[in-house]
Design a protein around this motif. Structure first.
Motif, PDB file in Angstrom:
ATOM      1  N   MET A 140       0.833  -1.193   0.000  1.00 36.69           N
ATOM      2  CA  MET A 140       0.000   0.000   0.000  1.00 36.69           C
ATOM      3  C   MET A 140       0.867   1.242   0.000  1.00 36.69           C
ATOM      4  N   LEU A 141       1.803   1.322   0.919  1.00 35.40           N
ATOM      5  CA  LEU A 141       2.589   2.541   1.083  1.00 35.40           C
ATOM      6  C   LEU A 141       3.260   2.970  -0.218  1.00 35.40           C
ATOM      7  N   TYR A 142       3.792   2.023  -0.957  1.00 34.99           N
ATOM      8  CA  TYR A 142       4.480   2.400  -2.181  1.00 34.99           C
ATOM      9  C   TYR A 142       3.949   1.691  -3.428  1.00 34.99           C
ATOM     10  N   ARG A 143       2.983   0.835  -3.267  1.00 28.57           N
ATOM     11  CA  ARG A 143       2.463   0.115  -4.424  1.00 28.57           C
ATOM     12  C   ARG A 143       1.287   0.829  -5.084  1.00 28.57           C
ATOM     13  N   ASP A 144       0.271   1.156  -4.315  1.00 28.46           N
ATOM     14  CA  ASP A 144      -0.963   1.734  -4.848  1.00 28.46           C
ATOM     15  C   ASP A 144      -0.853   3.256  -4.854  1.00 28.46           C
ATOM     16  N   LEU A 145      -0.158   3.793  -5.833  1.00 23.49           N
ATOM     17  CA  LEU A 145       0.066   5.224  -5.822  1.00 23.49           C
ATOM     18  C   LEU A 145      -0.980   6.010  -6.588  1.00 23.49           C
ATOM     19  N   ASP A 146      -2.125   5.427  -6.843  1.00 19.55           N
ATOM     20  CA  ASP A 146      -3.193   6.256  -7.406  1.00 19.55           C
ATOM     21  C   ASP A 146      -4.167   6.694  -6.317  1.00 19.55           C
ATOM     22  N   GLY A 147      -4.073   6.090  -5.139  1.00 18.20           N
ATOM     23  CA  GLY A 147      -4.912   6.511  -4.021  1.00 18.20           C
ATOM     24  C   GLY A 147      -6.397   6.269  -4.250  1.00 18.20           C
ATOM     25  N   SER A 148      -6.736   5.434  -5.223  1.00 19.01           N
ATOM     26  CA  SER A 148      -8.110   5.297  -5.666  1.00 19.01           C
ATOM     27  C   SER A 148      -9.078   4.762  -4.617  1.00 19.01           C
ATOM     28  N   GLU A 149      -8.573   4.041  -3.638  1.00 22.17           N
ATOM     29  CA  GLU A 149      -9.479   3.480  -2.639  1.00 22.17           C
ATOM     30  C   GLU A 149      -9.637   4.375  -1.420  1.00 22.17           C
ATOM     31  N   ALA A 150      -8.927   5.471  -1.376  1.00 21.43           N
ATOM     32  CA  ALA A 150      -9.017   6.378  -0.236  1.00 21.43           C
ATOM     33  C   ALA A 150     -10.060   7.452  -0.510  1.00 21.43           C
ATOM     34  N   GLU A 151     -10.760   7.849   0.548  1.00 19.67           N
ATOM     35  CA  GLU A 151     -11.786   8.883   0.422  1.00 19.67           C
ATOM     36  C   GLU A 151     -11.240  10.284   0.637  1.00 19.67           C
ATOM     37  N   SER A 152     -10.047  10.381   1.234  1.00 22.01           N
ATOM     38  CA  SER A 152      -9.438  11.676   1.523  1.00 22.01           C
ATOM     39  C   SER A 152      -7.963  11.440   1.826  1.00 22.01           C
ATOM     40  N   PRO A 153      -7.166  12.507   1.870  1.00 25.76           N
ATOM     41  CA  PRO A 153      -5.765  12.337   2.273  1.00 25.76           C
ATOM     42  C   PRO A 153      -5.640  11.759   3.690  1.00 25.76           C
ATOM     43  N   GLU A 154      -6.548  12.144   4.566  1.00 24.91           N
ATOM     44  CA  GLU A 154      -6.517  11.624   5.938  1.00 24.91           C
ATOM     45  C   GLU A 154      -6.798  10.126   5.960  1.00 24.91           C
ATOM     46  N   ASP A 155      -7.739   9.696   5.127  1.00 25.29           N
ATOM     47  CA  ASP A 155      -8.055   8.275   5.017  1.00 25.29           C
ATOM     48  C   ASP A 155      -6.842   7.518   4.474  1.00 25.29           C
ATOM     49  N   ARG A 172      -3.700   8.380   4.786  1.00 24.73           N
ATOM     50  CA  ARG A 172      -2.709   8.315   5.862  1.00 24.73           C
ATOM     51  C   ARG A 172      -3.073   7.216   6.855  1.00 24.73           C
ATOM     52  N   ARG A 173      -4.338   7.119   7.203  1.00 24.81           N
ATOM     53  CA  ARG A 173      -4.761   6.052   8.133  1.00 24.81           C
ATOM     54  C   ARG A 173      -4.479   4.673   7.541  1.00 24.81           C
ATOM     55  N   GLN A 174      -4.660   4.519   6.234  1.00 21.96           N
ATOM     56  CA  GLN A 174      -4.347   3.244   5.589  1.00 21.96           C
ATOM     57  C   GLN A 174      -2.857   2.932   5.694  1.00 21.96           C
ATOM     58  N   TYR A 175      -2.007   3.934   5.462  1.00 18.73           N
ATOM     59  CA  TYR A 175      -0.559   3.733   5.625  1.00 18.73           C
ATOM     60  C   TYR A 175      -0.258   3.310   7.055  1.00 18.73           C
ATOM     61  N   GLU A 176      -0.819   4.055   8.008  1.00 18.56           N
ATOM     62  CA  GLU A 176      -0.539   3.783   9.411  1.00 18.56           C
ATOM     63  C   GLU A 176      -1.007   2.393   9.816  1.00 18.56           C
ATOM     64  N   SER A 177      -2.122   1.960   9.286  1.00 15.51           N
ATOM     65  CA  SER A 177      -2.621   0.624   9.580  1.00 15.51           C
ATOM     66  C   SER A 177      -1.652  -0.444   9.074  1.00 15.51           C
ATOM     67  N   GLU A 178      -1.171  -0.252   7.860  1.00 14.91           N
ATOM     68  CA  GLU A 178      -0.194  -1.191   7.299  1.00 14.91           C
ATOM     69  C   GLU A 178       1.077  -1.228   8.153  1.00 14.91           C
ATOM     70  N   LEU A 179       1.549  -0.064   8.550  1.00 16.99           N
ATOM     71  CA  LEU A 179       2.767   0.011   9.359  1.00 16.99           C
ATOM     72  C   LEU A 179       2.547  -0.583  10.743  1.00 16.99           C
ATOM     73  N   ALA A 180       1.385  -0.332  11.345  1.00 21.50           N
ATOM     74  CA  ALA A 180       1.071  -0.884  12.666  1.00 21.50           C
ATOM     75  C   ALA A 180       1.079  -2.409  12.621  1.00 21.50           C
ATOM     76  N   GLU A 181       0.571  -2.989  11.548  1.00 21.97           N
ATOM     77  CA  GLU A 181       0.579  -4.455  11.411  1.00 21.97           C
ATOM     78  C   GLU A 181       2.000  -4.995  11.422  1.00 21.97           C
ATOM     79  N   VAL A 182       2.904  -4.298  10.732  1.00 21.65           N
ATOM     80  CA  VAL A 182       4.303  -4.735  10.712  1.00 21.65           C
ATOM     81  C   VAL A 182       4.903  -4.640  12.107  1.00 21.65           C
ATOM     82  N   VAL A 183       4.674  -3.527  12.791  1.00 21.25           N
ATOM     83  CA  VAL A 183       5.227  -3.347  14.138  1.00 21.25           C
ATOM     84  C   VAL A 183       4.665  -4.413  15.070  1.00 21.25           C
TER      85      VAL A 183
END
Length: 142
Positions: free
Chosen positions: A1-16, A18-29
């Motif tokens: 997600m962080l670097y693969r899906d760079l069209d942002g098409s599934e996000a409703e806003s920049p904040e959304d 960012r939350r998707q990035y953070e969710s992916e990162l939280a899973e790794v941590v």
């Protein structure tokens, strides 16, 4: 997600986004543990714990790349960061965007020069700035 899906098409806003990035990162941590993540990335345990607790700590793209690289399925942090920069630049080309247009249309007080420095990796970019830039480019590409 962080670097693969760079069209942002599934996000409703920049904040959304960012939350998707953070969710992916939280899973790794969570998968490697906060202590190990802190030790291997140099990111403070307080910020990593906040990430896992869904609190949106201040992280840079470089921090995010280091976290993502902890996953066995991902390349190292430098490759992730290079992919992000390359795909942002490619997205700008595809959408026929310049840095001044991006700066004028995203929330925040970045100048065109500052957007340029961040996109090229010459200045640190926060995850929030990345989400705004990424989202705007994705919207313009559609």
């Amino acid at each position: 997600m962080l670097y693969r899906d760079l069209d942002g098409s599934e996000a409703e806003s920049p904040e959304d986004l960012r939350r998707q990035y953070e969710s992916e990162l939280a899973e790794v941590v969570e998968s490697v543990g906060v202590e190990r993540a802190a030790e291997e990335t140099g990111i403070g345990t307080d910020r990593l714990e906040a990430l896992v607790a869904d609190e949106s700590p201040e992280l840079t793209v470089e921090d995010a790349a280091k976290i993502l690289a902890l996953s066995e399925e991902e390349p190292d942090a430098e490759i992730v960061r290079a992919e992000i920069e390359d795909r942002l630049l490619l997205g700008m080309t595809t959408a026929v965007l310049d840095v001044d247009t991006i700066a004028a249309n995203i929330q925040g007080d970045l100048s065109g020069k500052e957007v340029h420095q961040r996109v090229e990796g010459r200045a640190p970019m926060t995850l929030a700035e990345y989400a705004r830039i990424h989202y705007f480019i994705g919207e313009r590409k559609r």
